[in-house]
Scaffold this motif. Structure first.
Motif, PDB file in Angstrom:
ATOM      1  N   GLU A   1       0.036  10.246   1.972  1.00 54.97           N
ATOM      2  CA  GLU A   1       1.432   9.824   1.713  1.00 54.97           C
ATOM      3  C   GLU A   1       1.497   8.400   1.142  1.00 54.97           C
ATOM      4  N   ASN A   2       0.349   7.719   1.117  1.00 52.15           N
ATOM      5  CA  ASN A   2       0.343   6.351   0.555  1.00 52.15           C
ATOM      6  C   ASN A   2      -0.188   6.326  -0.874  1.00 52.15           C
TER       7      ASN A   2
ATOM      8  N   SER B   1      -1.132   1.579   7.056  1.00 51.95           N
ATOM      9  CA  SER B   1      -0.164   2.608   6.626  1.00 51.95           C
ATOM     10  C   SER B   1       0.915   1.956   5.749  1.00 51.95           C
ATOM     11  N   HIS B   2       0.850   0.607   5.600  1.00 56.26           N
ATOM     12  CA  HIS B   2       1.919  -0.049   4.804  1.00 56.26           C
ATOM     13  C   HIS B   2       1.522  -0.252   3.343  1.00 56.26           C
ATOM     14  N   VAL B   3       0.263   0.036   3.013  1.00 52.55           N
ATOM     15  CA  VAL B   3      -0.205  -0.191   1.632  1.00 52.55           C
ATOM     16  C   VAL B   3      -0.034   1.099   0.825  1.00 52.55           C
ATOM     17  N   HIS B   4       0.674   0.962  -0.308  1.00 52.80           N
ATOM     18  CA  HIS B   4       0.957   2.122  -1.180  1.00 52.80           C
ATOM     19  C   HIS B   4       0.307   1.919  -2.544  1.00 52.80           C
ATOM     20  N   PHE B   5      -0.388   2.965  -2.993  1.00 52.18           N
ATOM     21  CA  PHE B   5      -1.143   2.886  -4.248  1.00 52.18           C
ATOM     22  C   PHE B   5      -0.424   3.647  -5.358  1.00 52.18           C
ATOM     23  N   TRP B   6      -0.299   2.985  -6.493  1.00 52.09           N
ATOM     24  CA  TRP B   6       0.354   3.545  -7.687  1.00 52.09           C
ATOM     25  C   TRP B   6      -0.570   3.285  -8.862  1.00 52.09           C
TER      26      TRP B   6
END
Ligand code: 6PG
Length: 241
Positions: A101-102, A64-69
């Motif tokens: 949400e990520n 849940s800590h990995v965010h994709f942009w």
């Protein structure tokens, strides 16, 4: 002192994608104490990587800590083959149920200049600030055969030094509008990673590596030689090193 860019050369695109996917897994496992922000590149090169990640996380994406942009997006609907988000979503996010949400997509169907502003604001809001700018953990970049990277094309090199974090770019042939990260935020990443495969990238990569002097350096060269830049290439793309 120019630290020669570090190249890791694989026999095939498949071997590159497999190894880099496991490198991301390793990083995501050891760096769990804070959010991990990664900007994805578009085009065809990362598709093999998405497939490898989908296989590794076929039981579900556990982080849940990995965010994709994204480093850039075409101004198209999200479900088309042209959409960088659409490709990553169908190959990786959907099959592994990455939490919505990520995923921070550039909304390609929005009015371009408004979306450039709103994506800049979202970057400022959610990504840790370093040197006054959002600092990604990794920014993945590809390179076009004209030396563009993200959607900073040779005819729009002002975006390399543009103050705004995002800009509206225009594809030189098709005229397609795109939203792109600009040079300042790309340069500020903890790690820039170029993924490049195929013979058609070899000449420009060789010129970068051998520091060939040129009156009009292509956009990718502004990031290709940095201390925080790594290259993952296959034998064909490395054939002029
Ligand atoms: C895009 C990209 C672009 C891409 C290069 C290389 O949206 O097209 O972000 O910068 O990385 O054009 O594309 P290929 O991987 O298809 O060679």
């Amino acid at each position: 002192m120019i630290i020669a860019p570090q190249f890791t050369i694989y026999d095939t695109p498949d071997e590159l994608a497999e190894n880099f996917a496991f490198e991301l897994k390793r990083l995501w496992e050891i760096e769990q104490q804070a959010p991990f922000h990664i900007s994805l590149s578009g085009g065809s090169t990362p598709q093999l990587l998405f497939k490898k990640l989908a296989y590794i996380y076929r039981e579900g994406f556990p982080f849940s800590h990995v965010h994709f942009w994204w480093g850039d997006e075409r101004c198209v609907a999200p479900d088309g083959a042209e959409s960088n988000y659409g490709v990553a979503n169908s190959l990786f996010f959907e099959p592994t149920k990455v939490p919505k949400e990520n995923i921070h997509r550039i909304i390609g169907e929005n009015e371009p200049s408004k979306e450039a502003k709103s994506y800049s604001d979202l970057n400022m809001k959610l990504i840790p600030i370093k040197n006054g700018l959002p600092q990604y953990d990794i920014i993945l970049l590809g390179m076009g055969t004209d030396g563009h990277t993200a959607s900073i094309f040779p005819h729009q090199k002002e975006y390399l030094t543009e103050k705004a974090l995002c800009a509206v770019a225009t594809h030189p042939e098709s005229g397609q509008k795109r939203i792109t990260l600009t040079g300042s935020i790309i340069r500020n990443a903890r790690q820039i990673v170029f993924l490049a495969t195929g013979k058609n990238k070899a000449r420009l990569i060789g010129e970068l590596y051998n520091n060939k002097k040129t009156k009009h350096p292509e956009p990718f060269r502004y990031f290709g030689n940095q201390k925080n830049t790594l290259w993952f290439v296959d034998q064909e793309a490395a054939s002029a090193l």
